[in-house]
Enzyme design. Structure first.
Site, short mmCIF file in Angstrom:
data_model
loop_
_atom_site.label_atom_id
_atom_site.label_comp_id
_atom_site.label_asym_id
_atom_site.label_seq_id
_atom_site.Cartn_x
_atom_site.Cartn_y
_atom_site.Cartn_z
N ASP A 105 0.84 -1.21 0.00
CA ASP A 105 0.00 0.00 0.00
C ASP A 105 0.87 1.25 0.00
O ASP A 105 2.04 1.21 0.39
CB ASP A 105 -0.87 0.03 1.27
CG ASP A 105 -1.85 -1.13 1.30
OD1 ASP A 105 -2.13 -1.70 0.24
OD2 ASP A 105 -2.30 -1.45 2.42
N1 URA Z 1 -1.20 -5.88 4.03
C1 URA Z 1 -1.68 -4.61 4.04
O1 URA Z 1 -2.70 -4.33 4.66
N2 URA Z 1 -1.01 -3.69 3.33
C2 URA Z 1 0.12 -3.93 2.66
O2 URA Z 1 0.71 -3.02 2.05
C3 URA Z 1 0.62 -5.25 2.66
C4 URA Z 1 -0.06 -6.20 3.36
#
Ligand code: URA
Length: 243
Positions: A105
């Site tokens: 993310d």
């Molecule tokens: N899980 C999440 O919530 N975000 C990420 O970036 C990776 C795994």
């Protein structure tokens, strides 16, 4: 025979930016097949030439593998009109053909593999291969007392999504509540949603390991470096059976 400019090859090998490697070449620090080469435009065979910088042989890999410590605030995409992407962290000379393996993310930090090897990427992301990923998170809110057991059993998220068994560990911390989460899959916002399902809110998230490969603790946020052969082997090794 792939022939290319010496400065381009050295930049490709991550010895520096195009400008930096040109200065190295002009300074006489580079040898090609045993002789000093001071012309950055000299054409070399990238498959067979022995290129030595400051006494160290630089090997051309047909495929390129980098470990990036992704900073928060950039998106995992190759190109985006509105946002900085992880590939914008790579100089122009070496960016071409590269892509990130999987996705973090925008606000997630940590280990991201960037490569031009589609087969490796496919193998690492294949749902059937169950490559495990380890995250560390700062969490707010009160986690359920049996959160660890719920992770181990395989959580069902609020929208009905069923997750594979995973591991949740509470890490000793000062005032913040820190946890380590180990997963064998990569669903959308998975760590955040799993933590939410046991009562917490992830306020900071960092990936620290993928398969057998840990994030280099010396690598600063936003920095990248080529994987060593040993690290590449760690990524390629078969997975352990459980998290
Ligand atoms: N899980 C999440 O919530 N975000 C990420 O970036 C990776 C795994």
């Amino acid at each position: 025979m792939p022939r290319m400019r010496l400065d381009k090859l050295l930049a490709h090998l991550n010895c520096g930016s195009r400008k930096e490697v040109q200065a190295m070449i002009r300074a006489g620090r580079v040898q090609v097949d045993g002789a000093v080469e001071r012309d950055p435009a000299a054409k070399v065979d990238s498959d067979s030439a022995q290129v030595v910088l400051d006494g160290q042989e630089q090997r051309y890999q047909a495929q390129r593998y980098y470990m990036l410590n992704k900073p928060a605030g950039v998106i995992t995409a190759s190109r985006d009109a509105r946002h900085d992407t992880v590939l914008d962290l790579f100089p122009e000379e070496i960016r071409r053909g590269l892509f990130a393996v999987g996705r973090l993310d925008k606000d997630t930090e940590g280990l991201l593999i960037v490569t031009d090897d589609g087969a490796l990427s496919h193998a690492l992301m294949s749902p059937s291969r169950h490559v495990y990923k380890v995250y560390e998170a700062v969490v707010e809110g009160e986690l359920l007392p049996d959160a660890e057991a719920r992770f181990a059993k395989g959580l069902t998220l609020k929208d009905g999504t069923v997750c594979l068994p995973a591991c949740l560990e509470r890490l000793a911390g000062e005032d913040a509540q820190r946890v380590r989460v180990t997963l064998r899959e990569g669903k959308y916002h998975q760590v955040k949603r799993m933590v939410a399902a046991v009562g917490g809110t992830v306020v900071q998230l960092r990936r620290v390991q993928m398969g057998g490969l840990p994030l280099d603790p010396e690598l600063e946020a936003g920095a990248f470096r080529p994987l060593t052969d040993a690290e590449l082997a760690l990524l390629q090794q078969p997975e352990r059976e459980s998290v």
